[in-house]
Design a protein around this motif. Structure first.
Motif, PDB file in Angstrom:
ATOM      1  N   THR A  63      32.497  10.673  15.881  1.00  0.00           N
ATOM      2  CA  THR A  63      32.899   9.502  15.111  1.00  0.00           C
ATOM      3  C   THR A  63      33.094   8.312  16.042  1.00  0.00           C
ATOM      4  N   ALA A  64      32.833   7.136  15.527  1.00  0.00           N
ATOM      5  CA  ALA A  64      33.080   5.912  16.295  1.00  0.00           C
ATOM      6  C   ALA A  64      34.570   5.583  16.326  1.00  0.00           C
ATOM      7  N   HIS A  65      35.311   6.163  15.417  1.00  0.00           N
ATOM      8  CA  HIS A  65      36.740   5.861  15.276  1.00  0.00           C
ATOM      9  C   HIS A  65      37.555   6.494  16.407  1.00  0.00           C
ATOM     10  N   PRO A  66      38.770   5.983  16.618  1.00  0.00           N
ATOM     11  CA  PRO A  66      39.628   6.544  17.663  1.00  0.00           C
ATOM     12  C   PRO A  66      40.190   7.911  17.278  1.00  0.00           C
ATOM     13  N   ASP A  67      40.750   8.572  18.262  1.00  0.00           N
ATOM     14  CA  ASP A  67      41.377   9.879  18.048  1.00  0.00           C
ATOM     15  C   ASP A  67      42.370   9.790  16.896  1.00  0.00           C
ATOM     16  N   GLY A  68      42.369  10.780  16.052  1.00  0.00           N
ATOM     17  CA  GLY A  68      43.245  10.801  14.890  1.00  0.00           C
ATOM     18  C   GLY A  68      42.511  10.530  13.588  1.00  0.00           C
ATOM     19  N   HIS A  69      41.260  10.085  13.671  1.00  0.00           N
ATOM     20  CA  HIS A  69      40.484   9.779  12.467  1.00  0.00           C
ATOM     21  C   HIS A  69      40.013  11.047  11.751  1.00  0.00           C
ATOM     22  N   LEU A  70      39.748  12.091  12.504  1.00  0.00           N
ATOM     23  CA  LEU A  70      39.197  13.321  11.929  1.00  0.00           C
ATOM     24  C   LEU A  70      40.321  14.209  11.403  1.00  0.00           C
ATOM     25  N   THR A  71      40.649  13.991  10.133  1.00  0.00           N
ATOM     26  CA  THR A  71      41.724  14.753   9.500  1.00  0.00           C
ATOM     27  C   THR A  71      41.351  15.048   8.052  1.00  0.00           C
ATOM     28  N   GLY A  72      42.121  15.888   7.428  1.00  0.00           N
ATOM     29  CA  GLY A  72      42.047  16.126   5.988  1.00  0.00           C
ATOM     30  C   GLY A  72      40.677  16.455   5.446  1.00  0.00           C
ATOM     31  N   ALA A  73      40.340  15.790   4.333  1.00  0.00           N
ATOM     32  CA  ALA A  73      39.107  16.080   3.605  1.00  0.00           C
ATOM     33  C   ALA A  73      37.870  15.812   4.459  1.00  0.00           C
ATOM     34  N   LEU A  74      37.879  14.732   5.234  1.00  0.00           N
ATOM     35  CA  LEU A  74      36.723  14.424   6.074  1.00  0.00           C
ATOM     36  C   LEU A  74      36.490  15.525   7.103  1.00  0.00           C
ATOM     37  N   LEU A  75      37.543  16.011   7.719  1.00  0.00           N
ATOM     38  CA  LEU A  75      37.399  17.074   8.709  1.00  0.00           C
ATOM     39  C   LEU A  75      36.908  18.364   8.052  1.00  0.00           C
ATOM     40  N   ARG A  76      37.411  18.687   6.867  1.00  0.00           N
ATOM     41  CA  ARG A  76      36.925  19.881   6.149  1.00  0.00           C
ATOM     42  C   ARG A  76      35.432  19.741   5.854  1.00  0.00           C
ATOM     43  N   HIS A  77      35.016  18.533   5.435  1.00  0.00           N
ATOM     44  CA  HIS A  77      33.612  18.262   5.138  1.00  0.00           C
ATOM     45  C   HIS A  77      32.757  18.488   6.389  1.00  0.00           C
ATOM     46  N   GLU A  78      33.172  17.926   7.513  1.00  0.00           N
ATOM     47  CA  GLU A  78      32.401  18.053   8.753  1.00  0.00           C
ATOM     48  C   GLU A  78      32.411  19.493   9.267  1.00  0.00           C
ATOM     49  N   ALA A  79      33.508  20.206   9.083  1.00  0.00           N
ATOM     50  CA  ALA A  79      33.562  21.620   9.490  1.00  0.00           C
ATOM     51  C   ALA A  79      32.549  22.447   8.697  1.00  0.00           C
ATOM     52  N   ARG A  80      32.355  22.100   7.426  1.00  0.00           N
ATOM     53  CA  ARG A  80      31.342  22.801   6.625  1.00  0.00           C
ATOM     54  C   ARG A  80      29.946  22.554   7.182  1.00  0.00           C
ATOM     55  N   HIS A  81      29.700  21.352   7.697  1.00  0.00           N
ATOM     56  CA  HIS A  81      28.411  21.074   8.335  1.00  0.00           C
ATOM     57  C   HIS A  81      28.235  21.946   9.582  1.00  0.00           C
ATOM     58  N   ALA A  82      29.300  22.152  10.352  1.00  0.00           N
ATOM     59  CA  ALA A  82      29.220  23.020  11.532  1.00  0.00           C
ATOM     60  C   ALA A  82      28.803  24.425  11.118  1.00  0.00           C
ATOM     61  N   THR A  83      29.336  24.901  10.004  1.00  0.00           N
ATOM     62  CA  THR A  83      28.955  26.217   9.488  1.00  0.00           C
ATOM     63  C   THR A  83      27.499  26.212   9.046  1.00  0.00           C
ATOM     64  N   GLN A  84      27.034  25.116   8.471  1.00  0.00           N
ATOM     65  CA  GLN A  84      25.627  25.020   8.063  1.00  0.00           C
ATOM     66  C   GLN A  84      24.701  25.142   9.271  1.00  0.00           C
ATOM     67  N   TYR A  85      25.073  24.568  10.408  1.00  0.00           N
ATOM     68  CA  TYR A  85      24.258  24.723  11.613  1.00  0.00           C
ATOM     69  C   TYR A  85      24.132  26.192  11.986  1.00  0.00           C
ATOM     70  N   ALA A  86      25.216  26.936  11.851  1.00  0.00           N
ATOM     71  CA  ALA A  86      25.169  28.367  12.180  1.00  0.00           C
ATOM     72  C   ALA A  86      24.237  29.110  11.225  1.00  0.00           C
ATOM     73  N   PHE A  87      24.286  28.784   9.930  1.00  0.00           N
ATOM     74  CA  PHE A  87      23.438  29.465   8.950  1.00  0.00           C
ATOM     75  C   PHE A  87      21.984  29.018   9.016  1.00  0.00           C
ATOM     76  N   CYS A  88      21.721  27.786   9.435  1.00  0.00           N
ATOM     77  CA  CYS A  88      20.344  27.268   9.522  1.00  0.00           C
ATOM     78  C   CYS A  88      19.722  27.548  10.883  1.00  0.00           C
ATOM     79  N   VAL A  89      20.358  28.401  11.663  1.00  0.00           N
ATOM     80  CA  VAL A  89      19.876  28.785  12.987  1.00  0.00           C
ATOM     81  C   VAL A  89      19.747  27.576  13.907  1.00  0.00           C
ATOM     82  N   GLY A  90      20.680  26.670  13.808  1.00  0.00           N
ATOM     83  CA  GLY A  90      20.799  25.590  14.767  1.00  0.00           C
ATOM     84  C   GLY A  90      19.908  24.393  14.577  1.00  0.00           C
ATOM     85  N   LEU A  91      19.051  24.160  15.539  1.00  0.00           N
ATOM     86  CA  LEU A  91      18.275  22.928  15.594  1.00  0.00           C
ATOM     87  C   LEU A  91      17.355  22.701  14.398  1.00  0.00           C
ATOM     88  N   PRO A  92      16.841  23.739  13.710  1.00  0.00           N
ATOM     89  CA  PRO A  92      16.065  23.468  12.494  1.00  0.00           C
ATOM     90  C   PRO A  92      16.864  22.710  11.424  1.00  0.00           C
TER      91      PRO A  92
END
Length: 141
Positions: A63-92
């Motif tokens: 994020t371009a924002h300062p530390d503390g921006h990644l919280t709550g719903a936005l962080l849950r959303h981005e964490a789900r994307h991290a899981t998608q990378y694991a299921f999509c075998v990474g770089l694809p």
């Protein structure tokens, strides 16, 4: 750390998506620190692409924002994307995501509204609108 988060962390390291995320953070001169659930938070990202409040590559949430921006719903959303990378075998995930953006744009006129990855990560948590398709609105020409 929960077993599933540790597994996601290991898979995203092995499939090279997290190392790519760290390279992108370095290129964007972001400050990286350990976050929750095996994620790495990269604050102060300076490149102008992609245009997003936050984005994820592997287990790195940038994020371009300062530390503390990644919280709550936005962080849950981005964490789900991290899981998608694991299921999509990474770089694809990257070309698949670009394809999903193009399809969403064609269907709704918005890059996320019909993007399967954004929908699975929860549009509301990511701050994206829910739109009907252009066919339903009668605006497809």
């Amino acid at each position: 750390m929960l077993r599933r988060h540790r597994a996601r962390q290991v898979v995203n390291l092995v499939n090279l998506s997290t190392p790519l995320g760290l390279l992108i953070a370095l290129a964007g001169r972001a400050s990286v620190r350990r976050g929750d659930d095996g994620l790495l938070y990269a604050h102060g990202y300076r490149l102008r692409f992609p245009v997003a409040g936050a984005f994820t590559v592997g287990n790195v949430v940038l994020t371009a924002h300062p530390d503390g921006h990644l919280t709550g719903a936005l962080l849950r959303h981005e964490a789900r994307h991290a899981t998608q990378y694991a299921f999509c075998v990474g770089l694809p995930m990257l070309p698949l995501y670009v394809l999903a953006v193009a399809l969403s744009w064609a269907l709704s006129g918005h890059p996320a509204a019909w993007n399967v990855f954004e929908r699975l990560a929860d549009l509301d948590d990511g701050g994206y609108p829910r739109r009907s398709s252009r066919w339903r609105r009668g605006t497809l020409k």
